[in-house]
Design a protein around this motif. Sequence first.
Motif, PDB file in Angstrom:
ATOM      1  N   SER A   1      -4.062   8.519  -8.825  1.00  9.61           N
ATOM      2  CA  SER A   1      -3.750   7.737  -7.623  1.00  9.61           C
ATOM      3  C   SER A   1      -3.555   6.269  -7.988  1.00  9.61           C
ATOM      4  CB  SER A   1      -4.880   7.874  -6.600  1.00  9.61           C
ATOM      5  OG  SER A   1      -5.044   9.201  -6.193  1.00  9.61           O
TER       6      SER A   1
ATOM      7  N   PHE B   1      -3.346   5.287   2.339  1.00  9.08           N
ATOM      8  CA  PHE B   1      -3.331   5.535   0.896  1.00  9.08           C
ATOM      9  C   PHE B   1      -4.758   5.708   0.370  1.00  9.08           C
ATOM     10  CE2 PHE B   1      -4.143   3.631  -3.262  1.00  9.08           C
ATOM     11  CZ  PHE B   1      -3.450   4.534  -4.063  1.00  9.08           C
TER      12      PHE B   1
ATOM     13  N   ILE C   1       1.746   6.958  -1.704  1.00 11.48           N
ATOM     14  CA  ILE C   1       1.261   8.019  -0.808  1.00 11.48           C
ATOM     15  C   ILE C   1       2.037   9.310  -1.025  1.00 11.48           C
ATOM     16  CG2 ILE C   1       1.129   8.742   1.617  1.00 11.48           C
ATOM     17  CD1 ILE C   1       0.497   5.805   2.309  1.00 11.48           C
TER      18      ILE C   1
ATOM     19  N   LEU D   1       3.298   1.117  -1.081  1.00 15.49           N
ATOM     20  CA  LEU D   1       2.348   2.106  -0.564  1.00 15.49           C
ATOM     21  C   LEU D   1       3.039   3.419  -0.210  1.00 15.49           C
ATOM     22  CD1 LEU D   1       0.221  -0.292   1.648  1.00 15.49           C
ATOM     23  CD2 LEU D   1      -0.588   0.952  -0.361  1.00 15.49           C
TER      24      LEU D   1
END
Length: 413
Positions: A105, A18, A90, A86
């Motif tokens: 992000s 990530f 991602i 995660l």
Amino acid sequence: MEHITLLLGIVIITALVFDFTNGFHDTANAMATTISTGALRPKTAVAMSAALNLVGAFLSIEVAKTISGGLIEEEGIRTEVIFAALVGAILWNLLTWLLGLPSSSSHALFGGLIGAAVMSAGFSAVNGGTIVTKVLIPAVAAPVVAGLAAFLATRLTYKIGNGADDKATSKGYRAGQIASAGLVSLAHGTNDAQKTMGVITLALVTGGVLAPGSNPPMWVIVSAGLAIALGTYLGGWRIIRTMGRGLTDLQPQQGFTAQTSAATVILASSNLGFSLSTTQSCSGAVMGAGLGRKGGVVRWSTATRMFVAWGLTLPAAGLVGAAAEFLTSQGAWGTAAVAVLLVAGSAAIWVLSRRKPVDHTNVTSDEITEAPGVVTTAIAAVTPPPTVAAAEELKATIPAPASESAPAPTATV
């Protein structure tokens, strides 16, 4: 230190993946304007940004502590929850990269964590106060403050430089852009690299390796800094193109003011422990700088798609994180299924991206993916009214009407 289990090792590796996607997703924040104005060559720009991201990772741990000990309740959260979170972050990062949209992000990570935690332990697992004060409020305020600062700075810059030699001025501001881009990269390392540190630290706490409230160990800081630096070096060329060319057209003066404004906001927030979106801060600054130059415009159709992506990031990543957590809660086979889906989804997005690749060789191409919209065209067409002297000069160049310049024809019988 207790033994790190296989599952915990997988979570740590996934967190670093990530972090890597965060790096290439956010390269545009620091270097899009520098590349688009020609201040630095593309590969030189991303190499410089990568190095400063790594340095910035060592300057603070305030944001990491917000993630590891403030966003969700540490007690009762299983390691699988971090893994599921995660996965959501991602996949959203990769999807928005494919579309060339500079989404956050940070908010993808927050959404994944919130969705997975709620699915695992209910809404009580989430600290609502922390989310409002350190996530939602900065998410709204950061792009507005950065945009307004860039707008005013751009207006002031052009006013001060009015009458100066354009060639010399542009050369000076390109040099200033390099310095301001470095400052943004440093600021990005102090904020975004910290988020992965916080996630890994949270995973170590849930796995019993660290005590609750612990600071990130040095090996976590080093690995997170290296991962984001590597991702930054590879360059998210699709998003660089959107921010540098697709959102507005920038001159060196505007690039300098946009980057300086964004860096100021990010560094101040990092010092306060606010886990804001560096993408939103930089995008807001670019739009403010675009509007700050007389005759400058923003391509609002591109901006609208970007705003929609911002609004969808938290809930979309949250839904994916919640779905992944539902699978992991079924046992080992569920965790394995989530891992397979993550790899398959990432591979599919990569294959799709190869149909129309964007890299350092064509990132500054003059081809714009869309024509200016109606609002942009209308704003560009607006010019200030002429002064009295200019009006008199213009009037003198216009031929007199035929009725004034020649005698009226006489009638014939």
